[in-house]
Scaffold this motif. Structure first.
Motif, PDB file in Angstrom:
ATOM      1  N   MET A   6       6.960  15.147  -2.052  1.00 37.74           N
ATOM      2  CA  MET A   6       8.374  14.970  -1.746  1.00 37.74           C
ATOM      3  C   MET A   6       8.614  13.703  -0.932  1.00 37.74           C
ATOM      4  O   MET A   6       9.761  13.352  -0.665  1.00 37.74           O
ATOM      5  CB  MET A   6       8.909  16.178  -0.972  1.00 37.74           C
ATOM      6  CG  MET A   6       8.873  17.482  -1.744  1.00 37.74           C
ATOM      7  SD  MET A   6      10.036  17.542  -3.116  1.00 37.74           S
ATOM      8  CE  MET A   6      11.575  17.800  -2.256  1.00 37.74           C
ATOM      9  N   SER A   7       7.533  13.034  -0.515  1.00 34.74           N
ATOM     10  CA  SER A   7       7.713  11.766   0.200  1.00 34.74           C
ATOM     11  C   SER A   7       6.467  10.909   0.077  1.00 34.74           C
ATOM     12  O   SER A   7       5.349  11.418  -0.037  1.00 34.74           O
ATOM     13  CB  SER A   7       8.036  12.008   1.684  1.00 34.74           C
ATOM     14  OG  SER A   7       6.938  12.577   2.367  1.00 34.74           O
ATOM     15  N   TRP A   8       6.692   9.601   0.084  1.00 33.27           N
ATOM     16  CA  TRP A   8       5.638   8.593   0.136  1.00 33.27           C
ATOM     17  C   TRP A   8       5.985   7.600   1.239  1.00 33.27           C
ATOM     18  O   TRP A   8       7.139   7.543   1.700  1.00 33.27           O
ATOM     19  CB  TRP A   8       5.550   7.821  -1.179  1.00 33.27           C
ATOM     20  CG  TRP A   8       4.705   8.468  -2.222  1.00 33.27           C
ATOM     21  CD1 TRP A   8       4.094   9.683  -2.168  1.00 33.27           C
ATOM     22  CD2 TRP A   8       4.384   7.904  -3.501  1.00 33.27           C
ATOM     23  NE1 TRP A   8       3.407   9.923  -3.327  1.00 33.27           N
ATOM     24  CE2 TRP A   8       3.562   8.855  -4.165  1.00 33.27           C
ATOM     25  CE3 TRP A   8       4.709   6.716  -4.161  1.00 33.27           C
ATOM     26  CZ2 TRP A   8       3.056   8.632  -5.449  1.00 33.27           C
ATOM     27  CZ3 TRP A   8       4.212   6.498  -5.430  1.00 33.27           C
ATOM     28  CH2 TRP A   8       3.393   7.449  -6.072  1.00 33.27           C
ATOM     29  N   VAL A   9       4.982   6.818   1.629  1.00 28.87           N
ATOM     30  CA  VAL A   9       5.237   5.671   2.492  1.00 28.87           C
ATOM     31  C   VAL A   9       4.715   4.419   1.796  1.00 28.87           C
ATOM     32  O   VAL A   9       3.722   4.467   1.066  1.00 28.87           O
ATOM     33  CB  VAL A   9       4.580   5.831   3.886  1.00 28.87           C
ATOM     34  CG1 VAL A   9       5.154   7.037   4.612  1.00 28.87           C
ATOM     35  CG2 VAL A   9       3.064   5.949   3.777  1.00 28.87           C
ATOM     36  N   LEU A  10       5.426   3.316   2.012  1.00 36.27           N
ATOM     37  CA  LEU A  10       5.050   2.017   1.468  1.00 36.27           C
ATOM     38  C   LEU A  10       4.849   1.058   2.632  1.00 36.27           C
ATOM     39  O   LEU A  10       5.646   1.039   3.568  1.00 36.27           O
ATOM     40  CB  LEU A  10       6.151   1.464   0.553  1.00 36.27           C
ATOM     41  CG  LEU A  10       6.748   2.424  -0.488  1.00 36.27           C
ATOM     42  CD1 LEU A  10       7.876   1.738  -1.235  1.00 36.27           C
ATOM     43  CD2 LEU A  10       5.683   2.904  -1.444  1.00 36.27           C
ATOM     44  N   ARG A  49       0.846  -1.192   0.000  1.00 37.56           N
ATOM     45  CA  ARG A  49       0.000   0.000   0.000  1.00 37.56           C
ATOM     46  C   ARG A  49       0.885   1.247   0.000  1.00 37.56           C
ATOM     47  O   ARG A  49       1.934   1.270   0.639  1.00 37.56           O
ATOM     48  CB  ARG A  49      -0.926  -0.015   1.207  1.00 37.56           C
ATOM     49  CG  ARG A  49      -1.843  -1.245   1.243  1.00 37.56           C
ATOM     50  CD  ARG A  49      -2.843  -1.157   2.375  1.00 37.56           C
ATOM     51  NE  ARG A  49      -3.640  -2.365   2.469  1.00 37.56           N
ATOM     52  CZ  ARG A  49      -4.727  -2.614   1.753  1.00 37.56           C
ATOM     53  NH1 ARG A  49      -5.134  -1.710   0.868  1.00 37.56           N
ATOM     54  NH2 ARG A  49      -5.400  -3.739   1.892  1.00 37.56           N
ATOM     55  N   VAL A  50       0.425   2.263  -0.700  1.00 39.53           N
ATOM     56  CA  VAL A  50       1.205   3.477  -0.918  1.00 39.53           C
ATOM     57  C   VAL A  50       0.367   4.676  -0.482  1.00 39.53           C
ATOM     58  O   VAL A  50      -0.837   4.719  -0.719  1.00 39.53           O
ATOM     59  CB  VAL A  50       1.592   3.621  -2.403  1.00 39.53           C
ATOM     60  CG1 VAL A  50       2.501   4.825  -2.616  1.00 39.53           C
ATOM     61  CG2 VAL A  50       2.236   2.332  -2.933  1.00 39.53           C
ATOM     62  N   GLU A  51       1.022   5.633   0.173  1.00 41.06           N
ATOM     63  CA  GLU A  51       0.347   6.862   0.597  1.00 41.06           C
ATOM     64  C   GLU A  51       1.363   7.999   0.665  1.00 41.06           C
ATOM     65  O   GLU A  51       2.570   7.770   0.635  1.00 41.06           O
ATOM     66  CB  GLU A  51      -0.299   6.688   1.980  1.00 41.06           C
ATOM     67  CG  GLU A  51      -1.810   6.490   1.958  1.00 41.06           C
ATOM     68  CD  GLU A  51      -2.576   7.761   1.614  1.00 41.06           C
ATOM     69  OE1 GLU A  51      -1.949   8.839   1.471  1.00 41.06           O
ATOM     70  OE2 GLU A  51      -3.815   7.691   1.501  1.00 41.06           O
ATOM     71  N   ASP A  52       0.841   9.221   0.793  1.00 43.93           N
ATOM     72  CA  ASP A  52       1.713  10.376   0.993  1.00 43.93           C
ATOM     73  C   ASP A  52       2.442  10.280   2.324  1.00 43.93           C
ATOM     74  O   ASP A  52       1.910   9.762   3.314  1.00 43.93           O
ATOM     75  CB  ASP A  52       0.895  11.669   0.986  1.00 43.93           C
ATOM     76  CG  ASP A  52       0.524  12.118  -0.414  1.00 43.93           C
ATOM     77  OD1 ASP A  52       1.306  11.865  -1.347  1.00 43.93           O
ATOM     78  OD2 ASP A  52      -0.555  12.728  -0.579  1.00 43.93           O
ATOM     79  N   GLY A  53       3.657  10.815   2.350  1.00 48.67           N
ATOM     80  CA  GLY A  53       4.430  10.873   3.571  1.00 48.67           C
ATOM     81  C   GLY A  53       4.068  12.084   4.404  1.00 48.67           C
ATOM     82  O   GLY A  53       3.135  12.835   4.095  1.00 48.67           O
ATOM     83  N   LEU A  75      12.995   6.149   8.999  1.00 47.23           N
ATOM     84  CA  LEU A  75      12.980   4.742   8.592  1.00 47.23           C
ATOM     85  C   LEU A  75      11.793   4.365   7.713  1.00 47.23           C
ATOM     86  O   LEU A  75      11.915   3.500   6.843  1.00 47.23           O
ATOM     87  CB  LEU A  75      13.000   3.844   9.835  1.00 47.23           C
ATOM     88  CG  LEU A  75      14.191   4.008  10.770  1.00 47.23           C
ATOM     89  CD1 LEU A  75      14.081   3.041  11.937  1.00 47.23           C
ATOM     90  CD2 LEU A  75      15.509   3.812  10.029  1.00 47.23           C
ATOM     91  N   TYR A  76      10.648   4.976   7.915  1.00 51.40           N
ATOM     92  CA  TYR A  76       9.420   4.540   7.236  1.00 51.40           C
ATOM     93  C   TYR A  76       9.229   5.134   5.841  1.00 51.40           C
ATOM     94  O   TYR A  76       8.845   4.420   4.916  1.00 51.40           O
ATOM     95  CB  TYR A  76       8.233   4.884   8.136  1.00 51.40           C
ATOM     96  CG  TYR A  76       6.888   4.355   7.707  1.00 51.40           C
ATOM     97  CD1 TYR A  76       6.670   3.005   7.419  1.00 51.40           C
ATOM     98  CD2 TYR A  76       5.794   5.209   7.629  1.00 51.40           C
ATOM     99  CE1 TYR A  76       5.417   2.535   7.066  1.00 51.40           C
ATOM    100  CE2 TYR A  76       4.532   4.744   7.286  1.00 51.40           C
ATOM    101  CZ  TYR A  76       4.342   3.406   7.003  1.00 51.40           C
ATOM    102  OH  TYR A  76       3.093   2.944   6.659  1.00 51.40           O
ATOM    103  N   PRO A  77       9.461   6.427   5.609  1.00 55.13           N
ATOM    104  CA  PRO A  77       9.124   7.018   4.302  1.00 55.13           C
ATOM    105  C   PRO A  77      10.187   6.794   3.236  1.00 55.13           C
ATOM    106  O   PRO A  77      11.323   6.404   3.508  1.00 55.13           O
ATOM    107  CB  PRO A  77       8.997   8.523   4.622  1.00 55.13           C
ATOM    108  CG  PRO A  77       9.120   8.653   6.102  1.00 55.13           C
ATOM    109  CD  PRO A  77       9.872   7.453   6.573  1.00 55.13           C
ATOM    110  N   ARG A  78       9.787   7.075   1.987  1.00 52.49           N
ATOM    111  CA  ARG A  78      10.688   7.232   0.851  1.00 52.49           C
ATOM    112  C   ARG A  78      10.618   8.687   0.421  1.00 52.49           C
ATOM    113  O   ARG A  78       9.539   9.270   0.360  1.00 52.49           O
ATOM    114  CB  ARG A  78      10.257   6.337  -0.321  1.00 52.49           C
ATOM    115  CG  ARG A  78      10.093   4.865   0.026  1.00 52.49           C
ATOM    116  CD  ARG A  78      11.427   4.181   0.256  1.00 52.49           C
ATOM    117  NE  ARG A  78      11.243   2.760   0.534  1.00 52.49           N
ATOM    118  CZ  ARG A  78      11.289   1.797  -0.387  1.00 52.49           C
ATOM    119  NH1 ARG A  78      11.491   2.117  -1.671  1.00 52.49           N
ATOM    120  NH2 ARG A  78      11.133   0.537  -0.055  1.00 52.49           N
TER     121      ARG A  78
END
Length: 349
Positions: A82-86, A63-67, A290-293
């Motif tokens: 500028m960031s996402w979370v997976l 699952r993908v969402e905004d950071g 640690l969590y976002p990209r």
């Protein structure tokens, strides 16, 4: 790391595909428009927590969402992130089941070096006044009577974060009513969600009555400016609660956001599954390091939140709080689209 060589992606708009490619540079991406196109055993990327029909056997989800440090401007305005979370277990705002975020916070052994890095990152965010969207203009002064000031940030009531993270209080008006009843002598501020203010999402049910339960309604004052001047913040699941923790404010959670349950907030709905006590810098390390990209301004992956902070600051300086010409051009269209989508969500709720 995900070892598969092919990632299927369902329902990703064109504007999001460059960022998904940046998140999975080692994989071949196959974009599909229907679940039936996903073969058995495949790895499938979806946005958020959509309602999915029965998938083929063995299909695994990411699952993908905004950071949490997103942009200068609103995602609903199609401003680039500028960031996402997976997340392969769930999603950080879904309190009904564990997520990668929750597991990370519950099990990580925090090194002194990581905590020092998190502390420096937190101090920079606070010093520079950064938040998720970095929008708003204007100032505000505390009341002269010396009352305790409570901020209640509004949310978009059709958002999944309320549906999956706030089982009791589900509307902005109910949150405000509870705060007023519990704190009759406090000075209560209400700040509607910026997407609602911009007309990009529908106002909550009976939200027009917010003035009946607050002392002051603030629309355009930046969130960071308010957080630095209030005494406490009451939320359902709003990220403003996390941003308030960064600034040393008391946070009362009426729902179960990702930052609740770790000993840092007053939780009106305790979460026994999250029994570990964390320091603020451990929470920051998990949520922001640690969590976002992270991405650069061209959509390519970049390594660190520190680099992203510098790019956000440069972006904010360039924009000076003004909408770009493309945002002004597209906003009426996006408003119509958003109203239609929100109305559809409400009817299906």
């Amino acid at each position: 790391m995900i070892q598969d060589s092919i990632l299927y992606a369902l329902g990703f708009a064109w504007r999001k595909r460059v960022f998904l490619r940046a998140c999975f540079p080692e994989m071949s991406l196959v974009f599909v428009d229907a679940p039936e196109a996903v073969p058995p055993g495949a790895l499938l990327a979806v946005w958020g927590v959509p309602a999915l029909p029965l998938l083929a056997p063995g299909v695994r989800l990411v699952r993908v969402e905004d950071g949490f440090l997103r942009s200068v401007g609103l995602g609903a305005d199609w401003v680039r992130p500028m960031s996402w979370v997976l997340d392969r277990r769930g999603m950080y705002f879904d309190a009904t089941a564990p997520s990668d975020m929750e597991t990370l916070l519950a099990t990580t052994v925090w090194s002194p070096e990581l905590l020092q890095r998190a502390a420096a990152l937190r101090e920079m965010i606070v010093h520079e006044g950064l938040t998720k969207y970095n929008v708003g203009v204007g100032q505000w002064s505390r009341p002269e009577r010396g009352q305790r000031v409570i901020l209640v940030p509004g949310q978009v009531e059709t958002d999944a974060s309320i549906r999956y993270g706030s089982p009791v209080v589900r509307t902005n008006l109910e949150l405000l009513r509870r705060v007023r009843v519990a704190h009759p002598d406090a000075y209560v501020l209400y700040k509607p969600h910026p997407d609602v203010v911009a007309g990009l999402r529908l106002r909550g049910e009976a939200e027009s009555r917010a003035v009946d339960f607050c002392d002051e309604l603030l629309v355009h004052v930046p969130m960071h400016y308010l957080l630095e001047r209030v005494d406490e913040v009451h939320v359902m699941t709003s990220l403003a609660g996390f941003e308030a923790l960064l600034r040393g404010r008391k946070v009362v959670c009426h729902g179960q956001p990702f930052y609740a349950g770790w000993g840092l907030t007053q939780d009106l709905l305790p979460m026994p599954r999250r029994g570990r006590e964390l320091s603020l810098d451990a929470l920051v390390a998990g949520a922001l390091i640690l969590y976002p990209r992270y991405f650069d301004t061209q959509g390519a992956a970049c390594g660190t939140p520190e680099q992203t902070l510098q790019e956000l600051l440069a972006w904010r300086d360039r924009s000076r709080g003004r909408l770009s010409w493309s945002q002004r051009l597209w906003r009426p269209v996006l408003q119509l689209l958003a109203w239609w989508q929100d109305g559809k969500r409400r009817r299906s709720a």
